[in-house]
Design an enzyme around this catalytic site. Structure first.
Site, mmCIF file in Angstrom:
data_model
loop_
_atom_site.group_PDB
_atom_site.id
_atom_site.type_symbol
_atom_site.label_atom_id
_atom_site.label_comp_id
_atom_site.label_asym_id
_atom_site.label_seq_id
_atom_site.Cartn_x
_atom_site.Cartn_y
_atom_site.Cartn_z
ATOM 1 C CG HIS A 1 45.566 37.524 41.331
ATOM 2 N ND1 HIS A 1 45.760 37.935 40.035
ATOM 3 C CD2 HIS A 1 46.070 38.494 42.111
ATOM 4 C CE1 HIS A 1 46.357 39.110 40.034
ATOM 5 N NE2 HIS A 1 46.560 39.475 41.280
ATOM 6 C CG HIS B 1 45.999 44.344 37.120
ATOM 7 N ND1 HIS B 1 45.410 45.475 37.605
ATOM 8 C CD2 HIS B 1 46.371 43.637 38.220
ATOM 9 C CE1 HIS B 1 45.448 45.475 38.923
ATOM 10 N NE2 HIS B 1 46.027 44.361 39.319
#
Length: 384
Positions: free
Chosen positions: A34, A80
């Site tokens: 991420h 997200h």
């Protein structure tokens, strides 16, 4: 902790000593997919990054385009997905907050939001319907609280997204070219944390977002507060006008660990900080929790000693909490302390640059099926 065997070996070969618990936590956060894009960066580097209208500056988290007449447009998009699949309202809302702060980090005002969404079959799947309803509400609610409209987007539904969701959020900013924040820092400058208090929400969020979704870890999902974000926007823009900001970075994935290491690496500086000086919302937070917490609505600012009082005055005006957590050095090290005790001391470049992966790749089988279908279709047309 999500470090792989080859990464642990890379750490041992480079640092040549046993790392502290905090050092391992910091690296695990920054080296997650991420935060580091360690699987995709190799391929992303193939994309063009320059152009006649592109403005490149150190440390910008958004694209900056010169649109003429002394004005610029900033653009940023990110996903997200994991947080939205577990807690769709908060996950999607904090996705909006993150891209808006990335726009703000260049010194431009965020003016619009867009989204790209993918869900399962909402007609027959109640879980997919729940994800859809709450993710859309989270995006709308956060933007509405800020007064920033969602001006467009897209949504598609397919059974391949069963039990999951793709939530991509984009933000657009606008500002004057001569007011862009050109990140720089000098020895002795102060490192300031402004905005929301640090809590336990979002701890391990970047690592959670890098794993396969097999459980529901709601503690890894950050808690949104758009009202603080609105105050931060006005605080930052006024501080920019008063030239109180030498450099700035949003606290997103990995929290302080990633923000500090990345801004230090990009500016080729060292940063020494004390976790005791970080304003928190709950007692008993451990130092490593403070460093990897992903509590939202926080910005890291580097300012000069001469401008500190003015920055504090602006923060007080908008009732935004402001803490001096460290200072700039010339040693290019990330130095984390608790009072006089050293908890982590690592080269900023080492932390910020994860070893990249070259994963195996295969041609998708469905492409062969599409090719066969096209051949059959052509034959049918010819015969007809």
């Amino acid at each position: 902790m999500s470090l792989q065997k080859h990464e642990i070996k890379h750490i041992q070969d480079t640092i040549k000593r046993k790392l502290t618990k905090m050092e391992l936590q910091i690296i695990a956060a920054e080296w997650s997919e991420h935060c580091s894009y360690k699987s995709s960066k190799k391929h992303l580097k193939m994309l063009p990054t320059t152009g006649r209208s592109v403005i490149l500056e150190k440390g910008y988290d958004s694209g900056v385009l010169d649109v003429g007449d002394g004005y610029v447009v900033t653009v940023h998009i990110e996903s997200h997905n994991h947080p939205s699949a577990v807690e769709p309202f908060g996950g999607a809302a904090t996705g909006v907050g993150g891209v808006i702060r990335d726009i703000l980090s260049a010194g431009t005002r965020p003016i619009a939001i867009l989204d790209g969404l993918r869900f399962g079959d909402i007609e027959n799947d109640m879980h997919a319907r729940w994800l859809f309803k709450n993710a859309v509400s989270g995006i709308a609610d956060y933007g509405n609280c800020l007064g920033i409209p969602t001006i467009g987007g897209e949504v598609e539904f397919d059974n391949c997204y069963k039990g999951y969701a793709l939530v991509d959020v984009a933000a657009i900013g606008f500002g004057k070219k001569n007011m862009l924040i050109k990140n720089h820092a000098s020895k002795g400058d102060l490192v300031v944390l402004i905005g929301g208090s640090t809590g336990r929400d979002g701890i391990g969020g970047s690592q959670f977002a890098s794993d396969s979704l097999e459980g529901e870890d709601r503690s890894a999902v950050q808690i949104p507060d758009p009202f603080i974000e609105k105050l931060i926007i006005e605080t930052i823009l006024e501080a920019r006008n008063e030239k109180c900001i030498n450099a700035m970075k949003d606290l997103g994935g990995g929290g302080l660990s990633c923000a500090v290491s990345e801004i230090a690496e990009s500016l080729e500086i060292g940063i020494e900080l004390d976790v005791n000086n970080v304003h928190t919302r709950e007692s008993g937070l451990l130092p490593d929790e403070i460093m990897i917490s992903e509590s939202q609505e926080r910005m890291l600012i580097i300012t000069s000693k001469q401008k500190l009082s003015k920055l504090r005055q602006i923060c007080n005006k908008f009732r935004v909490t402001c803490s001096i957590i460290g200072h700039v050095k010339n040693d290019k090290m990330m130095h984390v302390k608790k009072a006089k005790k050293t908890l982590a001391l690592l080269p900023a470049e080492f932390v910020a640059r994860a070893p990249l992966l070259d994963r195996k790749k295969t041609k998708p089988k469905y492409l062969l099926q599409i090719k066969k279908e096209n051949i059959v279709k052509k034959l049918w047309i010819i015969q007809k």
